[in-house]
Design a protein around this motif. Structure first.
Motif, PDB file in Angstrom:
ATOM      1  N   ASN A 122      -6.936  -5.575  -3.000  1.00 61.83           N
ATOM      2  CA  ASN A 122      -7.585  -4.862  -1.954  1.00 61.83           C
ATOM      3  C   ASN A 122      -6.979  -5.792  -0.752  1.00 61.83           C
ATOM      4  OD1 ASN A 122      -9.951  -5.972  -0.200  1.00 61.83           O
ATOM      5  ND2 ASN A 122      -9.327  -2.980  -0.594  1.00 61.83           N
ATOM      6  N   ARG A 123      -6.685  -7.268  -1.275  1.00 63.57           N
ATOM      7  CA  ARG A 123      -6.930  -8.192  -0.183  1.00 63.57           C
ATOM      8  C   ARG A 123      -5.231  -8.570   0.117  1.00 63.57           C
ATOM      9  NH1 ARG A 123     -10.468 -13.222  -0.852  1.00 63.57           N
ATOM     10  NH2 ARG A 123      -8.745 -14.287  -0.068  1.00 63.57           N
ATOM     11  N   LYS A 127       1.193  -0.840  -0.378  1.00 63.68           N
ATOM     12  CA  LYS A 127       0.175   0.450  -0.023  1.00 63.68           C
ATOM     13  C   LYS A 127       0.829   1.583   0.180  1.00 63.68           C
ATOM     14  CE  LYS A 127      -3.209  -0.317   2.644  1.00 63.68           C
ATOM     15  NZ  LYS A 127      -5.125  -0.342   4.060  1.00 63.68           N
ATOM     16  N   ASP A 134      -3.378  -6.134   0.319  1.00 65.76           N
ATOM     17  CA  ASP A 134      -3.703  -4.552   1.386  1.00 65.76           C
ATOM     18  C   ASP A 134      -4.218  -4.750   2.736  1.00 65.76           C
ATOM     19  OD1 ASP A 134      -2.602  -2.841  -0.761  1.00 65.76           O
ATOM     20  OD2 ASP A 134      -3.979  -1.666  -1.138  1.00 65.76           O
ATOM     21  N   SER A 135      -5.078  -5.411   2.563  1.00 60.55           N
ATOM     22  CA  SER A 135      -6.038  -5.606   3.691  1.00 60.55           C
ATOM     23  C   SER A 135      -5.728  -6.947   4.842  1.00 60.55           C
ATOM     24  CB  SER A 135      -7.000  -5.247   3.856  1.00 60.55           C
ATOM     25  OG  SER A 135      -7.947  -4.688   3.144  1.00 60.55           O
ATOM     26  N   ASP A 136      -4.516  -7.307   3.889  1.00 61.52           N
ATOM     27  CA  ASP A 136      -3.096  -8.440   4.313  1.00 61.52           C
ATOM     28  C   ASP A 136      -3.947  -9.815   5.065  1.00 61.52           C
ATOM     29  OD1 ASP A 136      -0.586  -7.167   5.641  1.00 61.52           O
ATOM     30  OD2 ASP A 136      -1.531  -5.942   6.793  1.00 61.52           O
TER      31      ASP A 136
END
Length: 70
Positions: free
Chosen positions: A33-34, A8, A36-38
């Motif tokens: 997104n997955r 990110k 970035d969201s770990d």
């Protein structure tokens, strides 16, 4: 700092949205997104991410190397 945080940070540094990064890597925005969201901790496409983000794949996975050895 986690893989998602590093991705990110580099993505924002380069001015990429999740969609832009996804397009350059050949993934979906949801996959970025997955990351970035770990939710995804060890993506199979780490080399492609590193190339697009102009960084070392080892740094993406593990963060800065610790030069101090005990």
């Amino acid at each position: 700092m986690t893989l998602g945080t590093r991705v990110k940070e580099k993505r924002k540094e380069l001015g990429y949205t999740q969609a832009t990064l996804a397009e350059h890597v050949g993934l979906t925005q949801q996959a970025i997104n997955r990351i970035d969201s770990d939710i995804i901790a060890r993506p199979r496409f780490i080399l492609e991410l590193a190339q697009v983000l102009h960084c070392d794949p080892e740094w993406l996975l593990k963060g800065p190397s610790d030069t101090k050895k005990a």
